[in-house]
Design an enzyme around this catalytic site. Structure first.
Site, PDB file in Angstrom:
ATOM      1  N   GLY A 167     -15.433  -5.431   8.461  1.00 36.98           N
ATOM      2  CA  GLY A 167     -16.524  -4.643   8.981  1.00 36.98           C
ATOM      3  C   GLY A 167     -17.924  -5.605   9.443  1.00 36.98           C
ATOM      4  N   THR A 210     -18.768  -6.411  12.615  1.00 35.17           N
ATOM      5  CA  THR A 210     -19.259  -5.826  13.813  1.00 35.17           C
ATOM      6  C   THR A 210     -19.773  -4.674  13.398  1.00 35.17           C
ATOM      7  OG1 THR A 210     -17.446  -6.949  15.032  1.00 35.17           O
ATOM      8  CG2 THR A 210     -18.639  -5.050  16.269  1.00 35.17           C
ATOM      9  N   GLU A 229      17.175  -5.005  -9.308  1.00 39.17           N
ATOM     10  CA  GLU A 229      15.551  -4.270  -9.576  1.00 39.17           C
ATOM     11  C   GLU A 229      15.456  -3.704 -10.663  1.00 39.17           C
ATOM     12  OE1 GLU A 229      13.668  -4.864  -6.972  1.00 39.17           O
ATOM     13  OE2 GLU A 229      15.061  -5.324  -5.606  1.00 39.17           O
ATOM     14  N   HIS A 257      14.229  -6.604 -12.791  1.00 34.88           N
ATOM     15  CA  HIS A 257      12.548  -6.933 -12.761  1.00 34.88           C
ATOM     16  C   HIS A 257      11.900  -5.847 -13.558  1.00 34.88           C
ATOM     17  CE1 HIS A 257      13.094  -9.858  -9.683  1.00 34.88           C
ATOM     18  NE2 HIS A 257      13.691  -9.148  -8.571  1.00 34.88           N
ATOM     19  N   ASP A 307      12.901 -14.232  -4.996  1.00 34.23           N
ATOM     20  CA  ASP A 307      12.361 -14.253  -6.146  1.00 34.23           C
ATOM     21  C   ASP A 307      12.304 -15.637  -6.490  1.00 34.23           C
ATOM     22  OD1 ASP A 307      12.503 -11.513  -6.124  1.00 34.23           O
ATOM     23  OD2 ASP A 307      14.450 -11.591  -7.109  1.00 34.23           O
TER      24      ASP A 307
END
Length: 363
Positions: free
Chosen positions: A14, A16, A229, A232, A306
């Site tokens: 941000g 500008t 998964e 994990h 990973d």
């Protein structure tokens, strides 16, 4: 008053908008220019445009000149460069010194790369004030999300606090894109409200790519991915100092067949050794789950990313953070590795390997 104000920060924060807001609050003319406008196709054109811009500002004073991407015209000079190639920068330096503080002209410039700017441009008397515009923190992201959703009908399940925590590293422009994509998803479903599911899908698409709906996975592949998964997720749940889990999915996105998303409770500006070890534990959890359930000979290639993440963390701990007793508080860059002695290089490699191999022993 300072003659020049330099706004420094990553893209999309941000800079500008901030310059335009300053001009609006001051209620003075706002003269906008981009650094690329002063690129010289013909010798003298760029410097002439700079003279005309400052002359126009002096005639309308008090006024604000805003030069976006000033590094396009103000990058460092080199003695070997021909004189005509730096006429625009030389003219800019002259103009910044050529008017007194009483003229009522303030120059605001923005750049993403302050290290590339010429020292003469940054000296006192030219750009006196440097304002850093960093990426928003969690409170800033919450306010930006409130701004972008103020005219939208939100479902009751929308939690902007959770969304602000789930978007670390997002700039204001990124958050604007996230909301816009979510609005498009809601419109495609003819939904009268913007729901949390739309915002979640938009975030996931920005981070990991769009869903690969045409991608067909066999039952065996889905099972492998689910257990990977799940590894994990289980390690993240039971590891101390691990980042809390947000969700787990085996929907293919981009090059990933699934993922476990973790959302920190607050922005993290530094990490402890325990937290870094926990991240490596979670990264290795997928491969460990595969070995336990299917055997060491049936592990898959799904853990490559990973291992990349864990290796990057281990290298940083040894080479940058001084978290190795054997190496000590010595800092090495990738360029330094080629110049160190063979014994020290072997010690660094040994410590990185030790950190990675100690992870499976922790389970």
């Amino acid at each position: 008053m300072p003659k020049g104000v330099l706004l420094v920060g990553p893209p999309g924060t941000g800079k500008t908008l901030l310059a335009k807001a300053v001009a609006g609050e001051a209620d003075v003319p706002f003269i906008y220019a981009s650094g690329s406008e002063f690129d010289e196709m013909f010798v003298g054109i760029g410097s002439m445009r700079i003279r005309q811009m400052f002359q126009s500002a002096k005639e309308q004073a008090p006024a604000i000149i805003f030069i976006d991407e000033i590094d396009a015209v103000g990058s460092k000079r080199n003695a070997r460069d021909p004189q005509h190639s730096r006429m625009s920068l030389n003219q800019l330096l002259i103009e910044l010194d050529g008017f007194s503080e009483s003229t009522g002209v303030v120059v605001i410039a923005a750049t993403n790369f302050p290290e590339t700017l010429d020292k003469a441009l940054l000296r006192p008397g030219r750009f006196d004030k440097h304002v850093h515009v960093p990426l928003p923190d969690v409170a800033g992201r919450r306010k930006i999300l409130n701004l972008f959703t103020r005219d939208i009908k939100l479902s009751k399940d929308v939690d902007l606090s959770l969304l602000s925590r789930a978007t670390p590293g997002f700039s204001g422009a990124d958050l604007n894109k996230l909301i816009n994509q979510a609005k498009i998803m809601a419109s495609l479903e003819n939904s009268p409200f913007l729901q949390m599911s739309h915002l979640e899908r938009s975030r996931d698409e920005m981070l990991m790519g769009a869903e690969r709906k045409s991608f067909l996975m066999s039952l065996e592949d889905r099972k492998l991915t689910a257990f990977h998964e799940g590894g994990h997720a289980i390690v993240a749940l039971y590891t101390e100092n691990s980042t809390p889990i947000h969700k787990a999915t085996i929907i293919p996105r981009g090059s990933a067949l699934g993922l476990v998303s973790q959302v920190p409770e607050k922005d993290e500006y530094s990490a402890t050794k325990q937290a870094l070890m926990a991240r490596m534990d979670v990264a290795m959890g997928g491969r460990v789950a595969e070995e336990l359930l299917f055997g060491p000979d049936r592990v898959t290639t799904g853990a490559s990313s990973d291992f990349t993440q864990a290796t990057r963390i281990a290298r940083s701990m040894v080479m940058q953070f001084g978290m190795s007793d054997k190496i000590g508080p010595m800092v090495f860059t990738e360029d330094d590795i080629d110049s160190v002695g063979p014994e020290l290089k072997a010690a660094i490699d040994s410590e990185i390997k030790r950190l990675l191999e100690v992870i499976p022993e922790r389970f």
